[in-house]
Design an enzyme around this catalytic site. Sequence first.
Site, PDB file in Angstrom:
ATOM      1  N   ALA A 184       0.927  -3.606  15.037  1.00  0.00           N
ATOM      2  CA  ALA A 184       1.216  -2.163  15.031  1.00  0.00           C
ATOM      3  C   ALA A 184      -0.038  -1.399  14.618  1.00  0.00           C
ATOM      4  O   ALA A 184      -0.960  -1.966  14.041  1.00  0.00           O
ATOM      5  CB  ALA A 184       2.358  -1.869  14.059  1.00  0.00           C
ATOM      6  N   ALA A 218      -1.470  -1.741  11.235  1.00  0.00           N
ATOM      7  CA  ALA A 218      -2.147  -3.012  10.912  1.00  0.00           C
ATOM      8  C   ALA A 218      -3.670  -2.884  10.967  1.00  0.00           C
ATOM      9  O   ALA A 218      -4.389  -3.662  10.333  1.00  0.00           O
ATOM     10  CB  ALA A 218      -1.671  -4.120  11.859  1.00  0.00           C
ATOM     11  N   LYS A 235       7.316  -0.467   4.985  1.00  0.00           N
ATOM     12  CA  LYS A 235       8.460   0.326   4.581  1.00  0.00           C
ATOM     13  C   LYS A 235       8.941   1.140   5.766  1.00  0.00           C
ATOM     14  O   LYS A 235       8.120   1.409   6.652  1.00  0.00           O
ATOM     15  CB  LYS A 235       8.149   1.219   3.383  1.00  0.00           C
ATOM     16  CG  LYS A 235       6.727   1.771   3.247  1.00  0.00           C
ATOM     17  CD  LYS A 235       6.167   2.709   4.282  1.00  0.00           C
ATOM     18  CE  LYS A 235       7.030   3.828   4.753  1.00  0.00           C
ATOM     19  NZ  LYS A 235       6.385   4.585   5.862  1.00  0.00           N
ATOM     20  N   ASP A 282      10.817   6.797   7.275  1.00  0.00           N
ATOM     21  CA  ASP A 282       9.361   6.859   7.238  1.00  0.00           C
ATOM     22  C   ASP A 282       8.875   7.834   6.168  1.00  0.00           C
ATOM     23  O   ASP A 282       8.275   7.436   5.183  1.00  0.00           O
ATOM     24  CB  ASP A 282       8.836   7.266   8.619  1.00  0.00           C
ATOM     25  CG  ASP A 282       7.349   7.008   8.726  1.00  0.00           C
ATOM     26  OD1 ASP A 282       6.938   5.854   8.521  1.00  0.00           O
ATOM     27  OD2 ASP A 282       6.589   7.961   8.958  1.00  0.00           O
TER      28      ASP A 282
END
Lengths: 360, 360
Positions: free
Chosen positions: B14, B17, B101, B186
């Site tokens: 993602a 990352a 998260k 988010d």
Amino acid sequence: MAETLIQIGIVGCADIARKVSRAINLAPNAAICAVSSRSHDKAAAFAAANGLPLSAKVYGSYEAVLEDPEVDAVYMPLPTSLHLKWAVLAAQNKKHLLLEKPVALDVAQFDCILEACESSGVQFMDNTMWVHNPRTAAMANFLNDAQRFGNLKSVRTCFTSAADSDYLNRNIRVKPDLDALGALGDHGWYCIRAILLAANYELPKTVVASYEPVLNKDGVILECGASLYWEDGKVATFHCSFLANLTMDITAIGTRGTLHVHDFIIPYHEKESSFLAGTETSFDDLVTGWAKQPIKHTVNTDLPQEALLVREFARLVAEIKFKNSKPDKKWPTISRKTQLVLDAVKASIQRGFEPVQIQE
Amino acid sequence: MAETLIQIGIVGCADIARKVSRAINLAPNAAICAVSSRSHDKAAAFAAANGLPLSAKVYGSYEAVLEDPEVDAVYMPLPTSLHLKWAVLAAQNKKHLLLEKPVALDVAQFDCILEACESSGVQFMDNTMWVHNPRTAAMANFLNDAQRFGNLKSVRTCFTSAADSDYLNRNIRVKPDLDALGALGDHGWYCIRAILLAANYELPKTVVASYEPVLNKDGVILECGASLYWEDGKVATFHCSFLANLTMDITAIGTRGTLHVHDFIIPYHEKESSFLAGTETSFDDLVTGWAKQPIKHTVNTDLPQEALLVREFARLVAEIKFKNSKPDKKWPTISRKTQLVLDAVKASIQRGFEPVQIQE
């Protein structure tokens, strides 16, 4: 020059009248011509302690100021529960009216005051000082700028102060027979006004009070909050309290911009104040910092905001007195909207935090 | 030295990352030893573009990383709906777990992940970076200081960002089968975490969602808010949105102090950040300015906050790997509390904004 000054009489020697006396002295178009208290001695002591002109008359009753033909306008810092009686009487005596906030215990009372002003052709203004600071105009310009701010999405305000036990036991602002609206009337007034400013004075359609307001033993609000909702999806929240450290914030978020301010009611410094404004704020590519952050805007003023308020009030009074103008509607309309929202918050608390619809 | 580095495998490439790869490279006690994607080509391209060590293995499946015996720990930036499956599998494969998260779709799922970690004796940590910034420790010190801050009375947080139409149509964070919690999972995650930090991780007893959250056509939250209430009268509110200009605020008000911060999640600058802290702030005698105003505190850091997070995670893993310690409970406990509040907000929205009690 002197004959063009608007002559102001002070009705009541509350603590706040010290600051407003200084403001009238500083305003270039107004002068204090009389001061009154329920006691002549108290009024005389106030006049001596606050640099009132030696020519200012000292009265031991409110009626005496209202009957003095030299008085063009009155400044009235009386407890809220006395506004209906004395503000109406002032208007009936053809005195223009600068009234402390909250303007009344509810909008029905306020409408009686406005009707009295209207039928006498006198100017009404409430004594909310910060909206007369040029910083507030700069903030409003930003908030109304489609490019820099876009459409308002949410606004959050708070005003808290740490009252000591003497205040909480004795101050008029916690007495049900004097300022029955407590922290909502005093601190909440400013929060609601800031929200309305951000919403360009469009009234919300629904108001819901927060759970768990704090009331004193007499039922006066010491702390409360509310959420406000508009037809178009805008939301606002505020929190006001006599029970926490001195804090006053506005965070207004639009589709394209954000405004932050931490001293909106009383600027940290009298003649220089600032706010943060960001437009299309953004992260850098790797989200390790901001590529574009809010920028500090500083606004200077020669006169303190309360003197600018007096100057604006006296200007409107002079338009009526010397040029036969009609009283200005802008300020009383904003006062009334503020009171309408305040009433809705109180109603929501009384109805167990049910949503309350606002009808103009 | 190299043999004492904690070897981390990346499960999923993602966008986030990229930042975490850099952080692992910067952390003195960790190294990237593998990277995986559902496509080998994508993983290889990621490794080349993000400065991964040439020794890092490139895998075309998540399972391959989980089965690699060289891998001590995994960083897992997968969509929330995939956490239950892959986090549990990672734990079962004895891989310590750094998880993006929100940690799960709900606390029941998260408890399955925690049980798997516990029975394998592996460390769990969520990837909330800002709490590892030394500024956050300085803020927490202030908030927990009886002299400087007193007791928390209210805290208000927000996190908004202006998603473009591509994001609103295509991003995983608005897809019900991927990140079904949307802006609440988010952005709300950060707001809730900040509130818990201010409350010293004491859970509220009641959560009430704000009216009029914005959902997309699939029912994913694009904007919402809530109020939180504690037994002792503390109150908190937050607002999170994908639909407004980038803004992130904490205003925490105690009986004696106030904290303001405008960049709490991503500091404006990577290595120097600040907050405003005021203690017994006050007006001057005539209320024309402040006698005592909040003061700016600046905190420097050599490593970016995400590298400090990796360092802390790798430190805890090393304690287990080299010193036979038990996994640390602090971070998973905080993650679980955050998820509990998040679940309560969602439940309150689903129940028509009814108050929801939180049970630990």
